[in-house]
Design a protein around this motif. Structure first.
Motif, PDB file in Angstrom:
ATOM      1  N   TYR A 329       0.832  -1.201   0.000  1.00 48.76           N
ATOM      2  CA  TYR A 329       0.000   0.000   0.000  1.00 48.76           C
ATOM      3  C   TYR A 329       0.871   1.257   0.000  1.00 48.76           C
ATOM      4  O   TYR A 329       0.611   2.212  -0.750  1.00 48.76           O
ATOM      5  CB  TYR A 329      -0.941  -0.004   1.209  1.00 48.76           C
ATOM      6  N   LYS A 330       1.897   1.246   0.818  1.00 45.42           N
ATOM      7  CA  LYS A 330       2.780   2.423   0.895  1.00 45.42           C
ATOM      8  C   LYS A 330       3.501   2.678  -0.427  1.00 45.42           C
ATOM      9  O   LYS A 330       3.884   3.817  -0.732  1.00 45.42           O
ATOM     10  CB  LYS A 330       3.801   2.227   2.018  1.00 45.42           C
ATOM     11  N   SER A 336      -5.896   5.251  -1.508  1.00 49.46           N
ATOM     12  CA  SER A 336      -6.644   5.068  -0.263  1.00 49.46           C
ATOM     13  C   SER A 336      -6.830   3.579  -0.028  1.00 49.46           C
ATOM     14  O   SER A 336      -6.894   2.802  -0.988  1.00 49.46           O
ATOM     15  CB  SER A 336      -8.016   5.747  -0.339  1.00 49.46           C
ATOM     16  N   GLN A 347      -3.521  -2.795  12.500  1.00 46.87           N
ATOM     17  CA  GLN A 347      -2.888  -1.491  12.295  1.00 46.87           C
ATOM     18  C   GLN A 347      -1.386  -1.545  12.561  1.00 46.87           C
ATOM     19  O   GLN A 347      -0.593  -0.934  11.838  1.00 46.87           O
ATOM     20  CB  GLN A 347      -3.535  -0.440  13.191  1.00 46.87           C
ATOM     21  N   LYS A 352       0.872   1.597  10.192  1.00 46.69           N
ATOM     22  CA  LYS A 352       0.304   2.944  10.249  1.00 46.69           C
ATOM     23  C   LYS A 352      -1.075   2.872  10.875  1.00 46.69           C
ATOM     24  O   LYS A 352      -1.856   1.968  10.571  1.00 46.69           O
ATOM     25  CB  LYS A 352       0.210   3.550   8.843  1.00 46.69           C
ATOM     26  N   LYS A 353      -1.376   3.831  11.738  1.00 42.64           N
ATOM     27  CA  LYS A 353      -2.707   3.910  12.328  1.00 42.64           C
ATOM     28  C   LYS A 353      -3.677   4.446  11.287  1.00 42.64           C
ATOM     29  O   LYS A 353      -3.369   5.367  10.533  1.00 42.64           O
ATOM     30  CB  LYS A 353      -2.702   4.825  13.552  1.00 42.64           C
ATOM     31  N   ALA A 354      -4.861   3.852  11.233  1.00 44.28           N
ATOM     32  CA  ALA A 354      -5.863   4.288  10.266  1.00 44.28           C
ATOM     33  C   ALA A 354      -6.323   5.710  10.566  1.00 44.28           C
ATOM     34  O   ALA A 354      -6.361   6.138  11.722  1.00 44.28           O
ATOM     35  CB  ALA A 354      -7.056   3.333  10.294  1.00 44.28           C
ATOM     36  N   ASP A 355      -6.665   6.443   9.526  1.00 48.07           N
ATOM     37  CA  ASP A 355      -7.195   7.800   9.712  1.00 48.07           C
ATOM     38  C   ASP A 355      -8.548   7.752  10.404  1.00 48.07           C
ATOM     39  O   ASP A 355      -8.894   8.627  11.196  1.00 48.07           O
ATOM     40  CB  ASP A 355      -7.325   8.497   8.355  1.00 48.07           C
ATOM     41  N   ASN A 357     -11.662   4.624  11.863  1.00 49.83           N
ATOM     42  CA  ASN A 357     -12.133   3.240  11.877  1.00 49.83           C
ATOM     43  C   ASN A 357     -13.576   3.209  12.368  1.00 49.83           C
ATOM     44  O   ASN A 357     -14.004   4.085  13.109  1.00 49.83           O
ATOM     45  CB  ASN A 357     -11.213   2.318  12.684  1.00 49.83           C
ATOM     46  N   TYR A 370     -11.156  -0.238   8.814  1.00 47.86           N
ATOM     47  CA  TYR A 370     -10.050   0.710   8.885  1.00 47.86           C
ATOM     48  C   TYR A 370      -9.961   1.502   7.589  1.00 47.86           C
ATOM     49  O   TYR A 370      -9.992   0.934   6.493  1.00 47.86           O
ATOM     50  CB  TYR A 370      -8.737  -0.024   9.147  1.00 47.86           C
ATOM     51  N   GLN A 371      -9.825   2.823   7.733  1.00 47.03           N
ATOM     52  CA  GLN A 371      -9.864   3.719   6.582  1.00 47.03           C
ATOM     53  C   GLN A 371      -8.587   4.552   6.514  1.00 47.03           C
ATOM     54  O   GLN A 371      -8.321   5.373   7.383  1.00 47.03           O
ATOM     55  CB  GLN A 371     -11.094   4.624   6.687  1.00 47.03           C
ATOM     56  N   TYR A 372      -7.817   4.304   5.482  1.00 49.29           N
ATOM     57  CA  TYR A 372      -6.580   5.046   5.214  1.00 49.29           C
ATOM     58  C   TYR A 372      -6.842   5.964   4.025  1.00 49.29           C
ATOM     59  O   TYR A 372      -7.072   5.489   2.912  1.00 49.29           O
ATOM     60  CB  TYR A 372      -5.434   4.080   4.908  1.00 49.29           C
TER      61      TYR A 372
END
Length: 386
Positions: A329-330, A336, A347, A352-355, A357, A370-372
């Motif tokens: 993903y990175k 997104s 996570q 990375k912590k999700a923006d 959840n 979880y929403q990035y």
């Protein structure tokens, strides 16, 4: 024109998505409660809600409600219901399910038994008969008790609305179709944006996305209990809604929807299901490990239901899988990622912590969505290389 109070149960945590869907169909919301949304509608609304709603479990027609803290109160309240306004003289009826929360009456089987007896007595009086044959069409009834308030409703749907009819074959632990649709609708994804599910299994998320993109109503090709209730809803009601839905389908929509799975047999299942749903040409499925996840364009979406641990016994392997997903993903450019899972270390493994959840109940299993959030693309006229 007769109006009903209609009740649409849904997955806990997805009430807002369903509410928006119902409003978009043009109906007024009367109540939003945990796991269900109620709204006003006529016979046409029963058809339209069953055929068009993507995130509901079923559509119930409310018969009535009353308070009961004893079985005598339950009996008398049930007997007084206007069942004859919904069920004809030869109708076959039963309480197919009773659920109770924070109520004095807590035994579903006893509730079902008492209410069935009371319904028969009430119908005998309403139709002035000593025998109630129940040899006609079926009218399954669902009952909810919440804080001693009893709500009684007819199940107009039958087999749950998540059964679209396209998923004849399944992979291990598939996500329900209505839950998959809701997850997509919780994101800002649109048909002109890239979508990849790197753990697509039998293809449910890509298929639901393609159906949304092509504006295919999820229930247009299946049947419902209420189609036999011609004294309440005419065959013309159903035919009109189906015809309207068919006319709004757009299979010429241009999409970039992809589904990956490491198992080639599972990918073949996904292809068969997509063809059955009528969207086989809108999705690219391929056998690919998550470690090979890549895309050259910007601003895409990962929407996925990865293994939770229920499917993979070795937690260390599961952690490694999520870590790989995070790494891939990175490496994507301004993408997104939206991921539903019950894996508690998700996570941390992603790195990375999700923006954001969101807690969602997948059946009885508590999961998190979880929403990035990636960068928004520029306005279309300013895009050059995305």
């Amino acid at each position: 024109m007769k109006y009903y109070e209609l009740i649409a149960p849904c997955h806990m945590g997805l009430e807002a998505v369903l509410k928006r869907e119902i409003i978009d169909l043009g109906y007024d919301i009367t109540e939003v409660a945990d796991g269900r949304v109620s709204f006003q509608g006529d016979a046409d609304a029963v058809c339209r809600a069953n055929i068009c709603l993507r995130t509901a479990e079923r559509i119930l027609i409310k018969i009535g409600s009353f308070t009961a803290t004893t079985y005598e109160e339950l009996f008398q309240g049930t007997k007084a219901l206007p069942l004859d306004e919904f069920i004809p003289k030869d109708g076959k009826f039963w309480v197919t399910k009773a659920s109770t929360v924070k109520s004095a009456l807590f035994s579903p089987s006893d509730i079902q038994r008492v209410m069935k007896k009371a319904m028969v007595e009430g119908m005998k009086e309403a139709y002035n008969t000593s025998i109630f044959p129940e040899d006609g069409e079926e009218f399954p009834i669902r009952v909810f008790l919440y804080k001693d308030e009893v709500t009684v409703a007819l199940d107009s749907t039958g087999v749950s609305l998540h059964k679209r009819g396209y998923r004849r074959l399944e992979s291990q632990a598939p996500i329900a179709e209505n839950l998959a649709a809701a997850l997509i609708m919780l994101t800002p994804w649109h048909a002109d944006r890239i979508l990849i599910d790197p753990f697509c299994g039998s293809g449910t998320i890509p298929i639901e996305a393609a159906m949304i993109a092509a504006n295919i109503a999820p229930g247009v090709h299946r049947s419902f209990n209420a189609e036999k209730w011609t004294h309440l809803i005419t065959p013309g009601n159903w035919a009109d809604v189906r015809q309207e839905c068919e006319e709004e389908v757009n299979l010429d929509v241009v999409t970039d929807i992809q589904g990956y799975d490491i198992d080639p047999d599972v990918i073949e299942i996904a292809r068969i299901n997509a063809d059955k749903a009528g969207v086989g040409d809108l999705i690219h499925f391929q056998t690919r490990d998550v470690a090979q996840l890549s895309h050259r364009k910007k601003y895409g979406f990962i929407i996925t239901n990865p293994p939770y641990g229920e499917r993979i016994g070795d937690k260390s392997n599961l952690y490694s899988l999520y870590r790989t997903l995070g790494q891939r993903y990175k490496a994507l450019d301004d993408w997104s990622m939206y991921m539903i899972t019950s894996f508690e270390e998700a996570q941390d493994a992603i790195g990375k912590k999700a923006d954001k959840n969101r807690k969602i109940y997948n059946g009885m299993l508590k999961t998190y969505f979880y929403q990035y959030m990636g960068a928004k693309p520029p306005r279309r006229k300013d895009r050059t290389n995305d």
